[in-house]
Motif scaffolding. Structure first.
Motif, PDB file in Angstrom:
ATOM      1  N   MET A   1      16.762  19.418 -39.959  1.00  0.00           N
ATOM      2  CA  MET A   1      15.686  18.627 -40.568  1.00  0.00           C
ATOM      3  C   MET A   1      16.078  18.147 -41.951  1.00  0.00           C
ATOM      4  O   MET A   1      15.818  17.005 -42.316  1.00  0.00           O
TER       5      MET A   1
ATOM      6  N   LEU B   1      16.063  14.343 -43.682  1.00  0.00           N
ATOM      7  CA  LEU B   1      15.353  13.987 -44.917  1.00  0.00           C
ATOM      8  C   LEU B   1      16.329  13.437 -45.959  1.00  0.00           C
ATOM      9  O   LEU B   1      16.045  12.454 -46.632  1.00  0.00           O
TER      10      LEU B   1
ATOM     11  N   LEU C   1      17.218   9.969 -45.338  1.00  0.00           N
ATOM     12  CA  LEU C   1      16.139   9.015 -45.637  1.00  0.00           C
ATOM     13  C   LEU C   1      16.178   8.605 -47.100  1.00  0.00           C
ATOM     14  O   LEU C   1      15.829   7.486 -47.457  1.00  0.00           O
TER      15      LEU C   1
ATOM     16  N   ALA D   1      18.700   4.618 -36.318  1.00  0.00           N
ATOM     17  CA  ALA D   1      17.251   4.463 -36.156  1.00  0.00           C
ATOM     18  C   ALA D   1      16.762   5.095 -34.866  1.00  0.00           C
ATOM     19  O   ALA D   1      15.590   5.421 -34.727  1.00  0.00           O
ATOM     20  N   VAL D   2      17.659   5.260 -33.906  1.00  0.00           N
ATOM     21  CA  VAL D   2      17.272   5.918 -32.658  1.00  0.00           C
ATOM     22  C   VAL D   2      17.615   7.403 -32.733  1.00  0.00           C
ATOM     23  O   VAL D   2      16.850   8.263 -32.306  1.00  0.00           O
TER      24      VAL D   2
ATOM     25  N   PRO E   1      15.084   9.841 -35.113  1.00  0.00           N
ATOM     26  CA  PRO E   1      13.843  10.284 -34.448  1.00  0.00           C
ATOM     27  C   PRO E   1      14.128  11.290 -33.341  1.00  0.00           C
ATOM     28  O   PRO E   1      13.414  12.275 -33.190  1.00  0.00           O
TER      29      PRO E   1
ATOM     30  N   ALA F   1      12.809  15.083 -32.971  1.00  0.00           N
ATOM     31  CA  ALA F   1      12.124  15.562 -31.760  1.00  0.00           C
ATOM     32  C   ALA F   1      12.805  16.806 -31.203  1.00  0.00           C
ATOM     33  O   ALA F   1      12.152  17.746 -30.756  1.00  0.00           O
TER      34      ALA F   1
ATOM     35  N   ARG G   1       9.311   7.597 -47.459  1.00  0.00           N
ATOM     36  CA  ARG G   1       9.719   7.808 -46.068  1.00  0.00           C
ATOM     37  C   ARG G   1       9.837   9.286 -45.663  1.00  0.00           C
ATOM     38  O   ARG G   1       9.285   9.682 -44.637  1.00  0.00           O
TER      39      ARG G   1
ATOM     40  N   VAL H   1       7.717  11.354 -42.721  1.00  0.00           N
ATOM     41  CA  VAL H   1       8.318  12.190 -41.669  1.00  0.00           C
ATOM     42  C   VAL H   1       7.670  13.573 -41.663  1.00  0.00           C
ATOM     43  O   VAL H   1       7.296  14.104 -40.614  1.00  0.00           O
TER      44      VAL H   1
ATOM     45  N   LEU I   1       5.012  10.871 -32.087  1.00  0.00           N
ATOM     46  CA  LEU I   1       5.924  11.255 -33.166  1.00  0.00           C
ATOM     47  C   LEU I   1       7.144  10.340 -33.181  1.00  0.00           C
ATOM     48  O   LEU I   1       7.534   9.804 -34.225  1.00  0.00           O
ATOM     49  N   LEU I   2       7.726  10.135 -32.006  1.00  0.00           N
ATOM     50  CA  LEU I   2       8.930   9.307 -31.912  1.00  0.00           C
ATOM     51  C   LEU I   2       8.639   7.866 -32.325  1.00  0.00           C
ATOM     52  O   LEU I   2       9.422   7.231 -33.030  1.00  0.00           O
TER      53      LEU I   2
ATOM     54  N   LEU J   1       8.333   7.728 -36.091  1.00  0.00           N
ATOM     55  CA  LEU J   1       9.614   7.949 -36.752  1.00  0.00           C
ATOM     56  C   LEU J   1      10.532   6.743 -36.588  1.00  0.00           C
ATOM     57  O   LEU J   1      11.210   6.339 -37.525  1.00  0.00           O
TER      58      LEU J   1
ATOM     59  N   VAL K   1       9.606   4.314 -39.081  1.00  0.00           N
ATOM     60  CA  VAL K   1      10.023   4.741 -40.412  1.00  0.00           C
ATOM     61  C   VAL K   1      11.511   4.487 -40.619  1.00  0.00           C
ATOM     62  O   VAL K   1      11.959   4.062 -41.681  1.00  0.00           O
ATOM     63  N   PHE K   2      12.297   4.754 -39.558  1.00  0.00           N
ATOM     64  CA  PHE K   2      13.740   4.601 -39.694  1.00  0.00           C
ATOM     65  C   PHE K   2      14.187   3.156 -39.495  1.00  0.00           C
ATOM     66  O   PHE K   2      15.377   2.879 -39.484  1.00  0.00           O
ATOM     67  N   GLY K   3      13.243   2.261 -39.287  1.00  0.00           N
ATOM     68  CA  GLY K   3      13.579   0.851 -39.198  1.00  0.00           C
ATOM     69  C   GLY K   3      14.282   0.441 -37.915  1.00  0.00           C
ATOM     70  O   GLY K   3      15.228  -0.349 -37.950  1.00  0.00           O
ATOM     71  N   ALA K   4      13.845   0.982 -36.788  1.00  0.00           N
ATOM     72  CA  ALA K   4      14.444   0.589 -35.512  1.00  0.00           C
ATOM     73  C   ALA K   4      13.944  -0.793 -35.114  1.00  0.00           C
ATOM     74  O   ALA K   4      12.883  -1.233 -35.569  1.00  0.00           O
TER      75      ALA K   4
END
Lengths: 519, 455
Positions: free
Chosen positions: A217, A221, A224, A411-412, A415, A419, B383, B387, B410-411, B414, B417-420
Motif C-alpha cells: 500500500m 501512495l 501517487l 493506471a490499471v 488499482p 484491490a 490523490r 485512495v 473501489l476499482l 481508483l 484517481v490514477f488517470g486511466a
C-alpha cells in the motif's frame, strides 16, 4: 545405515506413480501462483490446501505440501523484484537490493539467479535433512526459552545490520515494530495492552496485513505523490523487462561462475537455512535475514573497489547476497521438517499444518516414525528433491510470464494492487479489521519512507516482538525475576557472547564511520 | 469412491447454481425469507491456529457437515487473544445460521477472567464433541513416579517448582492450580511459566527449563509413546481408552478432575427452524463411525452430547470455572514476576536513547524541499487521501453490499484517481472484481462477504 529395502519402496512410491507427478506439477503451479500474489504466503497456500488433503493418500498429500511451499517461497521473489512488494515474508530481507536491479532493467537476471539458488538451497536442505535427521533434532532439544531469547535478539540485530542508511534509524524502525507487537492480549501475561478498548485489537496487529500495508500500500501512495520522496525518487514500476539487457546465456554464465566462485558461501547459507529452519518459531524469513546479513559481513571484509569497476563489483556483491538469502530460505524449509518429524514439534507454521495432515492420515510424527514408517521418511526426503527439480522449469516459466505484470499500465496496475492488498489482507482471517490494519500500515510506511527510515525492520519487529518478549518473560519468571537467569546455561552464555560481539562490532563500526565523516 | 465423489461434485454445482438463481431472484423480488436453508457456504470459526488439535477437529467437522448439509463449509482460523478473537467473532456474527463456531473450554473461562464480555449465554449450543482431561507429565529422568512424590516435593522445596503447559490463566494452568489448592498446598509452590501451547512446553521440559507439564494426553502423545516423558496421572473420573496404563488422580487419592471440551455452537438469535437443521446435522456427524474413527486415531476422547445436554453441561462447567478461577489461590498465582508493561517500557527507553542520533542523521542527509513539491502540492496530496478514503469506504460498505460490488466501486474510483483512460476504467471495473472473486472465493476457498447480489 540406509535401509535399502525401505529406500527402494520409497523411490517407487515417489517416482513410479503418475498421480504423484501430476499432483507435484499442479502443486508447483499453484504454489508459484499463490506465492507471487502479495499477501498470500506459503503458509496460506498450504493452509488452504488442507481440506483437499483429505482425499489424498499420505505420499500425495505430503508431495503437494512440500512442492507448494518450495514454489511459493521462490515465487515470493517475483513481486519482490518486479514491484518492490515482498510476496512472502521470506523475501523481505532483500527487497531493496533486488528492486535496484529491476530499476536498471535487469529483473530477469535477479530472478533467474534467485531461482537457481532456491533450487540449490532446497536440494541442500534435503541432503542435510537426510544426513543429519534425528541427530540434529536433538541439538534443537537443548534449547530452552533462554537460548531462544538470545537467538531472537541475534536475529533482530542482524536486521539492523542489513538495513540501509543510518543504524539509529533502523533501530528506531525496529523498536516501532516491537512496540506494535506488544499491542493486544500479551501472550506472556494474558493482559490486554494498548488496545484502547477495541475488541479487534485484542488479537494484536497481524503481521501479514501489516506487511502488505508497509510494502504494498505504501508503494502505491508514494507513487501517487510522484517523485516526491526526497532521497529515492520512485521511478514508475515498469522500466524493467522490455529492455532486458541480460540474455539467458549471459545469466547462465553468471550462474555457473557463481557456483564455482561461491561454493563456501552457498554451503554457509544452506547451513544457516537448515539450522534456523530447525528451530521452532524461526522460519524461512529469519533464515533469509540471517544469511543475507552473514553474506554482507563477509563482503565487507573484501577490499572495496571504486569507480566504474566498483559499480560492477557492488552489483555483483548485491547479487551474491540475494543468492545467499534465497539459498537459505529454501534450505530452511527442509530444516523445519526435522524437528517436526522427530518430535512432532513444528519448525514453522507450514510444518505445524503438516503435523496435522500426518495425524489426519493416522501417522503420528515422533521418533518411532523413523522405525515404523521408514519408507515414508525416505519418501519425504525424495519428495524434497523432486519438488525442487520441478521448481526449476516451473520457475523459469513463471519468470517469463511475470514479465507481463510490469507491462500493464500504471493506471490499471495500481488499482489492481490496491484491490489485491485489500483482498489479500482480508483473506487470511476473513476480517475487515485486518484491511484497516493494512491501510494504517500503508500510511505509516509512506511516512517512514519520506522520513528516510527503513520499513523492513518494522515488519521483523512485529513478527519477532511477541516471541522475544515471551521468551524474556519466561526466562525471567523461571529465574524468579533474576536477570542472571539469562546467562545461567553454557549454551545461553555462548549465544549471549555472540550477541554482545555483534552489537559491539556494530557500535565500533558506526563510530568509525562517524569519524570518517567528520574528517 | 471416485464415482461417489464426482456425483457429489455435480450435486454441489447444481446447488451453487440454484443458490445463485434464488439469491438473484430474491434480490429482484425484494424478499429473502422463504429460501431453503442452507443455500450458500457456511463458515466454521476455529479460535485456534491451523494444524493444532482444535483445527484438526474443525476441519473434520467441516468436511462431514458439508456432506450433511450439501453446501461447502469453510474453516476460518480466527486466532489470537488466547481465544478471545475467535469466540467473540463467533458470538457476534450475524445470527443467520451461516456462521458456526467450534468453541473450546475458553468460552467458560475468558469472561470469568474479565478478558471478554462474551460467555456461554451469547451462544446457542448445537452439540458437544469431545472432552480431554488434563494430565500431569514429568521428564523420563525425573525422580517423581507418582502424584504423592510431586506433592511431597511441592511441600518440601523452598524454591517454587517451574511448571507450564499453556499460557498463564489457561485451562491447564487452572487445572494444576486447582489441584495444588485441593491438596492444601500454597499456590506459590508452583511457578507457572507462560508458554503458548503444549508442544513448546514439552520441549521446554525436554530442555530442562521446567519440571512439570500439565496438558492433555493427545497433545503429549508423540513424546509419551517415545518414552521421553512420563505421565503421572489423569484428572478424570475414569481412565482414558487412549492411555489405559495411566492412573487417574482419583485412584491416587486426590479427588480432582478437570477437562477441556470442544463443541459446535451458533450465535444466539438464529431462527429456530435453522437451528433445528444445524442441530440435526451436528448430531448425525458426531455419531457417525467416520467421526469416531477420526477422533480415535487423533487420540481425542469423544464425548457426544446433543444440544440440550450440551446446554446443561455448559452452565455446569461455567459454575465450576467461576469457582476455580475466582479462588484466591488462582488469583494469587496470576501475579506475574515480570510486570506486563516491563517490555514496552524497555522499548520506550531504548527509543528515547536512539531518537537523538536518528534526528541528527536526519539533519545530515535532509535535502532542501524540491521546487516541484512546492508548486503543485495540493492536488498531489489530494490523490493519496482519496485512495485512503476509498479503502475505508470499502471496509464500511463491503459487508452490506457484498464483495464484488464493493470491489468494483473501489476499482472504478481508483482507476479514475490514477488517470486511466475510459476503456481502462471500464475494463478494470467490470473484469477485475468478478475475477478476483472467482480467484479468492472459488479457487482458494476464502469466504468473502456476501451482499445484495449474493456474492
Amino acid at each position: 545405515m540406509v535401509d535399502i529395502g525401505a529406500f527402494t519402496e520409497a523411490a517407487t512410491q515417489v517416482f513410479a506413480r503418475g498421480d504423484v507427478w501430476l499432483i507435484v506439477i499442479a502443486a508447483a503451479l499453484y504454489g508459484v501462483f499463490v506465492g507471487a500474489i502479495p499477501g498470500l504466503t506459503a503458509t496460506m497456500a498450504v493452509a488452504l490446501f488442507v481440506p483437499m488433503a483429505y482425499w489424498l493418500d499420505p505420499i500425495a498429500a505430503i508431495a503437494a505440501i512440500i512442492t507448494m511451499a518450495a514454489c511459493a517461497i521462490f515465487a515470493g521473489d517475483l513481486p519482490t523484484v518486479l514491484l518492490r512488494i515482498p510476496g512472502t515474508p521470506a523475501s523481505a530481507a532483500y527487497v531493496d537490493d533486488a528492486y535496484a536491479f529491476t530499476r536498471r532493467g535487469e529483473a530477469q537476471r535477479v530472478l533467474r539467479l534467485g531461482l537457481v539458488c532456491s533450487v540449490i538451497g532446497g536440494i541442500f536442505g534435503a541432503i542435510a535433512m537426510m544426513m543429519l535427521g534425528g541427530w540434529l533434532a536433538q541439538a534443537a532439544g537443548w534449547f530452552s526459552v533462554t537460548e531462544y531469547f538470545w537467538l531472537f535478539l541475534i536475529g533482530l540485530t542482524c536486521a539492523v545490520i542489513v538495513a540501509e542508511g543510518p543504524r539509529s534509524k533502523a533501530v528506531l524502525s525496529l523498536l516501532l515494530g516491537l512496540f506494535f507487537s506488544t499491542i493486544g492480549l500479551s501472550a506472556a501475561h494474558q493482559e490486554p495492552r494498548f488496545t484502547l478498548g477495541i475488541a479487534s485489537l485484542y488479537s494484536g496487529i497481524s503481521f501479514i496485513p501489516a506487511m502488505i500495508g508497509l510494502f504494498g500500500m505504501s508503494e502505491v501512495l508514494l507513487n501517487l505523490v510522484d517523485g516526491a520522496a526526497p532521497a529515492k525518487p520512485r521511478s514508475p514500476v515498469a522500466p524493467a523487462l522490455q529492455r532486458s539487457t541480460h540474455s539467458l546465456a549471459l545469466t547462465l554464465q553468471e550462474i555457473g561462475d557463481r557456483l564455482r566462485r561461491r561454493k563456501m558461501s552457498t554451503l554457509r547459507s544452506g547451513g544457516i537455512g537448515v539450522l534456523i529452519g530447525m528451530l521452532p518459531g524461526a522460519g524461512c524469513d529469519i533464515a533469509s535475514w540471517v544469511a543475507f546479513a552473514a553474506s554482507r559481513r563477509m563482503q565487507q571484509k573484501a577490499p572495496t573497489v571504486t569507480g566504474d569497476e566498483g559499480e560492477v563489483e557492488s552489483q555483483r556483491r548485491s547479487l551474491d547476497s540475494i543468492g545467499d538469502a534465497t539459498t537459505a530460505n529454501n534450505a530452511s524449509l527442509a530444516g523445519s521438517w526435522i524437528p517436526a518429524l522427530v518430535f512432532g514439534i513444528p519448525g514453522d507454521s507450514i510444518t505445524a499444518i503438516v503435523i496435522g495432515v500426518l495425524m489426519m492420515k493416522n501417522l503420528t510424527p515422533g521418533p518411532q516414525i523413523f522405525d515404523e514408517q521408514l519408507p515414508l521418511v525416505y519418501s519425504i526426503y525424495l519428495l524434497f528433491i523432486l519438488a525442487n527439480l520441478v521448481l526449476l522449469p516451473v520457475g523459469l516459466l513463471a519468470i517469463r510470464v511475470s514479465g507481463t505484470i510490469v507491462q500493464i499500465p500504471k493506471a490499471v496496475l495500481f488499482p489492481l494492487i490496491v484491490a489485491f492488498c485489500v483482498t489479500g489482507s482480508y483473506a487470511l482471517n476473513g476480517s475487515l479489521f485486518d484491511v484497516l490494519t493494512m491501510l494504517a500500515m500503508g500510511i505509516l510506511g509512506f511516512v517512514l519512507v519520506r522520513l528516510q527510515m527503513p520499513t523492513a525492520p518494522v515488519v521483523l519487529g512485529i513478527i519477532l516482538g511477541g516471541p522475544l518478549e515471551e521468551r524474556l518473560v519466561q526466562s525471567l519468571t523461571a529465574a524468579n525475576g533474576n536477570i542472571a537467569g539469562l546467562v545461567q546455561r553454557p549454551l545461553s552464555i555462548a549465544l549471549a557472547t555472540l550477541f554482545v560481539v555483534l552489537v559491539g562490532s556494530m557500535l565500533v563500526e558506526s563510530f568509525r564511520r562517524r569519524d570518517r565523516q567528520a574528517t | 469412491m471416485k464415482h461417489l465423489f464426482s456425483e457429489r461434485e455435480t450435486f454441489r454445482h447444481a446447488r451453487v447454481l440454484y443458490a445463485a438463481v434464488v439469491a438473484v431472484s430474491c434480490f429482484v423480488i425484494g424478499c429473502g425469507s422463504n429460501q431453503e436453508f442452507p443455500s450458500r457456504p457456511l463458515t466454521l470459526i476455529c479460535p485456534w491456529s491451523a494444524g493444532g488439535g482444535t483445527d484438526r477437529i474443525a476441519r473434520q467437522v467441516a468436511v462431514q457437515l458439508e456432506e450433511e448439509l450439501g453446501v461447502p463449509v469453510n474453516v476460518v482460523n480466527a486466532t489470537g487473544g488466547g481465544g478471545v478473537t475467535g469466540h467473540s467473532r463467533g458470538a457476534l456474527a450475524s445470527p443467520d445460521g451461516y456462521t458456526l463456531t467450534l468453541a473450546t473450554v475458553e468460552l467458560n473461562m475468558l469472561h470469568h477472567r474479565g478478558l471478554s464480555a462474551i460467555g456461554p449465554d451469547d451462544y446457542q449450543p448445537l452439540g458437544l464433541l469431545n472432552r480431554d482431561p488434563a494430565a500431569l507429565f514429568v521428564h523420563k529422568r525425573s525422580d517423581w513416579h507418582s502424584l504423592a512424590d510431586v506433592e511431597a516435593a511441592l511441600a518440601e522445596r523452598a524454591e517454587p517448582m517451574n511448571a507450564s503447559g499453556t499460557a498463564a490463566g489457561g485451562i491447564w494452568h487452572a487445572a494444576l492450580i486447582g489441584w495444588v489448592a485441593q491438596c492444601g498446598l500454597p499456590s506459590e509452590s508452583v511457578n507457572w511459566i507462560s508458554i503458548n501451547g503444549a508442544a513448546p512446553s514439552l520441549q521446554e521440559l525436554m530442555a530442562g527449563g521446567i519440571d512439570l507439564v500439565c496438558c492433555s494426553i493427545p497433545e503429549a502423545r508423540a513424546m509419551l509413546d517415545a518414552g521421553e516423558i512420563r505421565c503421572l496421572g489423569l484428572m478424570a473420573d475414569e481412565r482414558s481408552p487412549a492411555a489405559p496404563d495411566v492412573p487417574t488422580f482419583r485412584e491416587q487419592g486426590d479427588d480432582w478432575s478437570l477437562s477441556s471440551w470442544r463443541g459446535v455452537l451458533c450465535p444466539r438469535g438464529v431462527p429456530p427452524e435453522r437451528v433445528e437443521v444445524l442441530e440435526a446435522a451436528v448430531d448425525r456427524l458426531s455419531r457417525s463411525p467416520k467421526f469416531a474413527e477420526f477422533m480415535d486415531s487423533g487420540g481425542f476422547q469423544t464425548s457426544i452430547a446433543d444440544a440440550s445436554e450440551f446446554t446443561e453441561f455448559l452452565s455446569r462447567s461455567d459454575r465450576q470455572f467461576a469457582e476455580t478461577l475466582g479462588s484466591p489461590a488462582f488469583v494469587q498465582s496470576q501475579t506475574a514476576v515480570v510486570r506486563p508493561y516491563f517490555f514496552p517500557i524497555c522499548l520506550g527507553i531504548l527509543g528515547l536513547i536512539f531518537v537523538v542520533p536518528a534526528c541528527r542523521s536526519q539533519a545530515a542527509v535532509a535535502t532542501e524541499p524540491s521546487v516541484a513539491e512546492e508548486s503543485d502540492g495540493r492536488s498531489r496530496w489530494l490523490r493519496p487521501v482519496v485512495v485512503i478514503l476509498a479503502v475505508i469506504a470499502f471496509v464500511a460498505t463491503c459487508e452490506t453490499i457484498g464483495y464484488v460490488l464493493a470491489t468494483a466501486a473501489l476499482l472504478w474510483l481508483l482507476a479514475i484517481v490514477f488517470g486511466a483512460t475510459r476503456r481502462q476504467i471500464v475494463g478494470v471495473t467490470l473484469l477485475a472484481a468478478p475475477l478476483l472473486y472467482q480467484l479468492f472465493a472459488r479457487t482458494l476457498g476464502v469466504p468473502l462477504p456476501w451482499g445484495w447480489l449474493g456474492w
